[in-house]
Structures are given as C-alpha cells and as structure tokens.
Design an enzyme around this catalytic site. Structure first.
Site, mmCIF file in Angstrom:
data_model
loop_
_atom_site.group_PDB
_atom_site.id
_atom_site.type_symbol
_atom_site.label_atom_id
_atom_site.label_comp_id
_atom_site.label_asym_id
_atom_site.label_seq_id
_atom_site.Cartn_x
_atom_site.Cartn_y
_atom_site.Cartn_z
ATOM 1 C CB CYS A 247 47.038 -1.357 46.357
ATOM 2 S SG CYS A 247 45.788 -1.943 47.815
ATOM 3 C CB CYS B 280 42.747 -4.749 45.784
ATOM 4 S SG CYS B 280 42.479 -3.269 46.261
ATOM 5 C CG ASP C 2 68.915 -18.103 24.577
ATOM 6 O OD1 ASP C 2 68.517 -19.312 24.433
ATOM 7 O OD2 ASP C 2 68.800 -17.238 23.576
#
Length: 759
Positions: A28, A31, A452
């Site tokens: 997860c 961690c 863009d």
C-alpha cells in the site's frame, strides 16, 4: 489576448550521486512512505519512493554507499536491488505479472468461497456433515488465498506497525481458528449440526458455531480489491516503455573499407558510438541525435514537438533521434547516443514527473494507522471484560472474534474498486478512460486547464484552406495542376495540396519529368505545362514572379501562422496555395464547457505566437503561451503551480508526456501518441476535446462516490463495534452485517451508470 513565451529553465543537482532502487514487498502507499522515512533519516540522503513503479530514486553523498541504502530498505521489511547492467544476451523469459498472480488467487478463492457462504446462510443446504465440507473448502482460502495479507501482517508485526493487512489477517485467522476449535473440540463437528442464528452471545457457549464463511468471505472480498488495484498499477510503467519503443532498433552505419571507400553495415542502434556516420533513407527513423553531413530532406518532428509542419534540414543541421525522415536520403554524424539523447532525456523527464507527483493515499490506508490498533485493542479489551465479569472463555472469545469480524474492512476494500469499475466502465462508453483512483482527488480543485494546440485544439494534420489565383486565372485549374504535381511528392504539405485538389477538382493528371528540390519545392510537366510549385524563390529561378496581389496573399497567410506555396507555369506565377493545421469543429464548444466548470483555459504550443494567437481567437482562449520547447512544457506547468493554480493538462504528443505527468490532472487525447496516453491520468479515447469537460465531471462524480463509500463503510464499523463488544452481535450476524455493508457499497457505486455527458 495575452501571449507568453516559455521561460528559460536550468536544473542543478548538488548531490554527489544518484541511484534508482527497485523495491519489492510494498502492499500500500503507506509502505512507500515508511521506506521514504527510513531512507531520509540517513545523513545527506534525499529519497522519493514511487509506489506505482515500485522504485526509489535516492540522492546520496560520498559518505553513504549504495549497499547501505539497500540494507536500510531490507531492515524496514522490504526488498531492494540496485540497477543491473544490460546483459550480453537478452533475457527472453517473461516475468510473472503480479496482477495475473492475484487474478489466479482471486478466482480460485472465489470458486471455493461461494459454496461456503451459501451453506452457512441457507439452512436448506446444511446437509449432514456440511460443516466439514465447509472446512475443506475454506481452509485453502484462509491459508493460501490470504497468504499476502498474512505475510504483510507478519512484516508489520516485526516492525511494530499495523495496517489493514494486519486487521484482515487477524480477523480471518481468528474466525478460522475458532471454527477449528469448535469443530474438533466443541460441538460444531457433530453430524447433523445446523448453523444457529442468534443475535446475541450471552446465552451461548460459542463452541457450536463456526465462522468459516466470514473468514473465506473477507479474504475473497479483499483479494478482489487488491486485484483491481494491481491491474491499474501495472500500467504505471508503460509510459516509459512506450517512449523508449519510439526509437529506431537498427541503423545503417558507414564503415571505411578503403582510403576513400565506405560501405553500409546494418547494426543494432545500441552499438552506435559518438562520431559514427549513418544513413537515413526516406521513411526511416533517425537512429540517434546527430548532425547532417550530406543530403537534404524534410524531417517529421511531430512525435517530438507535436507540430505537424515538417522541418526542412540540410548539411550541418541538427536532427533528433526517433524523428522520421520524410524526404530525401541523408547522412548523419552521431553526436549523442544512449542515455544522452533527447529521447532518453524525455523518458527521464516523464519518470521524474511521475516520481515527484504526490501519490494520493487511500483514505482507508490513512485511517488504518489509528483504526487498526484501536480495533485490536478493543478486541483484547472485550476478551478481558467478559472474562473479568464471569463470562465463559468461549463467550469471551466469541465476542472478541465478533469485534474483529465486524471491523474487517471488506466494504473498505470494495469502496474504491467498485466505484472505479463502474465509473471507468461508464467512461469507456463515453470515450473516457480513468486510469486509477489516485488520479481523482485533484479533479475537484483543478482551476486551470492547459491545452496543447496541435492535435488537441487542432486536428494536427495539414489541410488545404485557401486557393488564391492571379488575375484572369481559374482557381480550379491552378489547384488541379498544382495538385497533380504535388501528388508525386511524399512531403506532408504536398499531400495536403494533392488531397485538396483531388476533393475539389475533376481529377488529377499524370506528371512527367518530376523533380524535387529539397526544401524549395517541386517541378514537372503536367498536361504539357512546365509547372513549378514551392517557395517564391524557386519560382523566381524560372522567372515566375508573383504580382503584388499574390505577394499580399502570401504575406497575409504567413501573418496568420499558415504555410503558403506559389504556383506557376509557362512563364507566369498563377496563384498561391495556403495550407494550415485546422481547428477541430468541437474545440470552441469544449472551451466553453471548460469555462462553465470554473476552469481557466490556457493554450500551450511550440508554434510561433502569431499562429497560436490566430488559433486561440477561433476557439475563445484568451491566454496563450507560445514558442515552448519540449523540455520547457514541464517548466510552464510548474510555474503555474507555483502561482497557486491547480493545473489540468490536455495533450497528445510525446512532447506533452512529461507535462501530462507533472500536472495535477493529465488528460491525453486518445488519437495521440502512446507515450502521451500512458503518461496521462485520463485518456479521451474519441479524440474529441468536448470529452475533456465530461471527463472532469465523471472523475469528480467517481471521487465523490468513493468518498461516500468509505464514509458508510467506516460508519458500519463504528456503529457495530459497540454492539459486538456488548455481546449483542454474534460473529455470524457480524459477518452478515459486514456482507450487507459490502452490498450497500456496490449498490451506491452502480449509480454511476446513470452519468450523462453534457449536451
């Protein structure tokens, strides 16, 4: 209208060295945070851990060795490895995909769990000795299916921490362990036993009840959530792989065979060295960054800059690896190879942007740091309370198990994946792909959308937009003869003219004596006329001079950022043809919808300011940032973010990839390059800019559903835990309440199927 040019940027790194560690064992986002904290405690070390790519980028001083970094990660309970040099022979074995392994574990667990739950909940299925079949089916699920949770819980225990894995492991093992006790040492194993359904445990000894359906059900539900998470996470590294795949694989290098003799040798591009000369034929990719030593051509740089107009190049001009030669044969001297090339640097930009981008942690993971220890403490307190007040050991343990089971987060495990599945499924029907739950949190607060130009606001393809004939000339004849001649050329501008002529005239004629003057134009004989099409200078070489009206038309076209070519034959300039990248029909409507969502649109382009302003006026955009180099697009996004803006970026080219990753929300046009699509958070599959406001609305709705699911899932736990502690909720009823909370979460998620786009 305000127009800006890209700022000059410079990046420095005062660290002595940098290394990228491959991390294993993370389950997860918490961690990743734990590893980060451990590494950053070392003097002079700065580390960033990317949970999605399972890598850690670490800057460290001379006083720290790379092996020390690996040791710190391993001491935290995870695995780490240093980058390996490329092997002499490629490894053709396919590594096992974590998502595929989880899928196998999930499917097997699901097949075994369904009959266990059915027998426990439906009395009619409780045949003689049914409980032993339940044990046989549930045991592999709890032991093997839940093995990832048990491993993570053991790792957490050794490091005095707890996560949702801890609670899942404790709850399933407690329910399974009690069931084993009840079957072998209690009365639950007696032939003919039926499952009692009592609301309380005050008058029961607990040894006649088994909770195998809760143990197997929790495991399967959580495995489902982990599988969908892993499937989304698997795509995280695809952007870098897609970018590196753009490069050429082989190259024709020139080797000296004599004092003045050279021969071509085909070699893998990895064997190129700085200073090598190589040949690039029309249609081939340029193998690496270099300088042209011989020949002239047009190079399609759209994969790099996003601009549709090819770049005319000749001797001493620089070219970039992975761009495409669309004109004549050229010879290039390599100036940069391997990791020094612009393509490799862009790959690094994308990875840096992804690593530096804050990974939104699941709400369940954030709360688990407090929630899980509290639940464990409450279960222990419940056991002690019942024993201290004279209750039986069986009743005390049963109450404690009920607390663990009702607190097991199966609904929490479903809250995000189910909403995401329904939301993404509905999005796919509307041409919108949402890549994962971690991309949704920024959609609520986004206030600026950077668009863009080429391929996003415009079509990204050159098209004929105007034909201007000299006095007394027929525009149709001017276009027909020019189109017939250009039809023999592969240049993008020539193709646009030929296609326009084919659509607007009766037909094209054959060409004789065709000749291409690289960078200037073409000439040939069409229907007996010596036709010249190209720059005014080329026509002037044949005494074909533009009159004042044609010169004015040419200047006007160029002032609008368009490309104009002249046409002449038989001693006279006959007309001017104008080609340009055209605006998509829906772009203006899309910009209006984005404004309605409270977003400020800004157009970003590498094109010149004049052309950019002309396009912006057509679609209703007031702010334009023009003349932006590919590497500067990230800097523009960062500058806007430093100004306090929450930025969404919409793009389609390779040059947009790093900016899409850096933005708070990246949206890729699905008709663009793979690298842009993979780097973005949301993909607009249908290539229509109107999908952008729909994507933001759907993302916000999906995020709201996820948060609602998490709230109610925790609500069930908060409401039911006191009942379980008081002995008013036996474990079986706790399992049923847990299942009901899951049903509620799924039903709430299904409401996303009713999402409708704006019309």
């Amino acid at each position: 209208m305000s127009t800006q040019t890209a700022p000059d940027t410079a990046q420095t790194d005062n660290r002595t060295a940098q290394v990228e560690l491959v991390i294993g064992g993370m389950t997860c986002a918490s961690c990743a945070n734990r590893i980060e904290k451990k590494l950053n405690r070392l003097d002079g070390v700065t580390a960033t851990v990317n949970y999605a790519t399972e890598k850690a980028r670490v800057h460290y001083p001379d006083t720290v060795a790379p092996s020390d970094l690996v040791a710190v990660v391993e001491q935290a309970g995870y695995t780490a490895s240093l980058p390996q040099p490329p092997a002499a022979e490629p490894d053709t074995t396919e590594p096992a995909d974590p998502a595929d392994r989880l899928r196998t574990r999930l499917l097997i667990s699901l097949v075994l769990t369904v009959p266990v739950i059915a027998m426990a909940m439906i009395p009619a299925l409780q045949f003689t000795n049914w409980q032993w079949l339940s044990l046989t089916l549930a045991a592999p699920v709890v032991v093997w299916g839940a093995l990832p949770f048990h491993r993570a819980a053991w790792t957490n225990l050794r490091h005095a921490t707890a996560t949702m894995d801890t609670l899942v492991s404790l709850g399933t093992l407690a329910a399974f362990g009690w069931s084993i006790y009840a079957l072998f040492w209690g009365t639950a194993g007696t032939p003919g036993m039926t499952h009692p359904f009592e609301f309380t445990i005050a008058r029961m000894d607990g040894t006649g009840s088994i909770y195998l359906e809760a143990a197997a059900g929790v495991t399967t539900f959580i495995l489902a959530g982990r599988y969908f998470e892993a499937r989304s996470k698997r795509r995280a590294g695809a952007a870098l792989r897609a970018l590196l795949e753009l490069g050429a694989k082989e190259v024709s290098v020139l080797r000296r065979t004599g004092q003045d003799d050279w021969s071509e040798q085909r070699i893998p591009v990895e064997q190129l060295s700085v200073g090598d000369r190589f040949v690039v034929r029309p249609g081939e990719k340029i193998a690496t960054d270099g300088v042209i030593t011989d020949g002239a051509s047009a190079v399609d740089v759209s994969m790099l800059t996003g601009e549709s107009v090819p770049l005319e190049v000749g001797p001493e001009d620089a070219v970039t690896g992975a761009t495409v030669n669309v004109g004549g044969r050229i010879t290039v001297r390599a100036t940069r190879v391997g990791s020094d090339t612009q393509l490799a640097q862009m790959a690094k930009l994308v990875e840096d942007a992804q690593t530096g981008k804050a990974q939104a942690q699941r709400l369940a993971d954030r709360i688990s740091g407090v929630f899980v220890p509290i639940v464990i403490a409450l279960a222990v307190a419940t056991l002690g309370f019942w024993l201290g007040t004279g209750g039986s050991v069986a009743a005390a343990f049963t109450a404690a198990v009920a607390v663990l089971i009702i607190a097991c987060p199966c609904a929490l495990g479903l809250a995000t994946p189910t909403a995401l599945m329904v939301g993404t499924g509905r999005g796919a029907q509307l041409g919108i792909l949402i890549k994962g739950p971690e991309v949704l949190e920024s959609t609520r607060q986004v206030d600026t959308v950077v668009l863009d130009k080429t391929g996003t606001v415009t079509t990204g393809r050159m098209a004929l937009v105007d034909v201007v004939a000299a006095a007394g000339e027929d525009t149709g004849e001017v276009l027909r003869l020019a189109g017939s001649l250009e039809d023999s050329s592969e240049h993008p501008i020539a193709r646009a003219i030929a296609e326009g002529a084919r659509e607007r005239t009766a037909g094209l004629s054959p060409v004789e004596s065709f000749r291409n003057s690289a960078g200037l134009g073409v000439e040939g004989v069409v229907d007996g006329h010596a036709v010249v099409v190209g720059r005014p200078g080329l026509l002037a070489d044949y005494a074909l001079h533009l009159d004042d009206a044609l010169q004015e038309s040419l200047r006007e076209a160029e002032s609008q950022g368009r490309t104009a070519v002249a046409v002449g034959w038989d001693g006279r300039a006959r007309g001017v043809l104008v080609v340009a990248d055209t605006v998509k029909p829906t772009s203006a409507e899309a910009v209006s919808r984005l404004r309605a969502l409270g977003l400020t649109p800004i157009m970003l382009t590498g094109d010149n300011a004049t052309a950019a302003d002309a396009i912006a006026r057509q679609v209703g955009i007031d702010q334009v940032i023009a003349e932006v180099l590919p590497q500067d697009k990230v800097a523009v996004i960062e500058r806007l973010q430093r100004e306090g803006k929450r930025v969404a970026m919409v793009g389609d080219g390779v040059n947009d990839a790093a900016a899409l990753a850096r933005a708070d929300l990246g949206l890729a046009i699905g008709t663009g390059t793979d690298i842009a699509i993979e780097a973005a958070d949301l993909t607009l599959v249908r290539g229509d800019l109107t999908a952008a406001p729909d994507a933001i609305r759907l993302a916000r709705r999906t995020l709201g559903t996820i948060k609602g699911n998490l709230f109610w899932a925790f609500g069930y736990n908060v409401a039911m835990i006191p009942l379980a502690m008081a002995g008013l909720l036996n474990p079986m009823l706790a399992g049923a309440a847990m299942a009901f909370s899951s049903v509620f979460v799924v039903s709430n998620s299904l409401r996303l199927r009713n999402f409708r786009p704006t019309h």
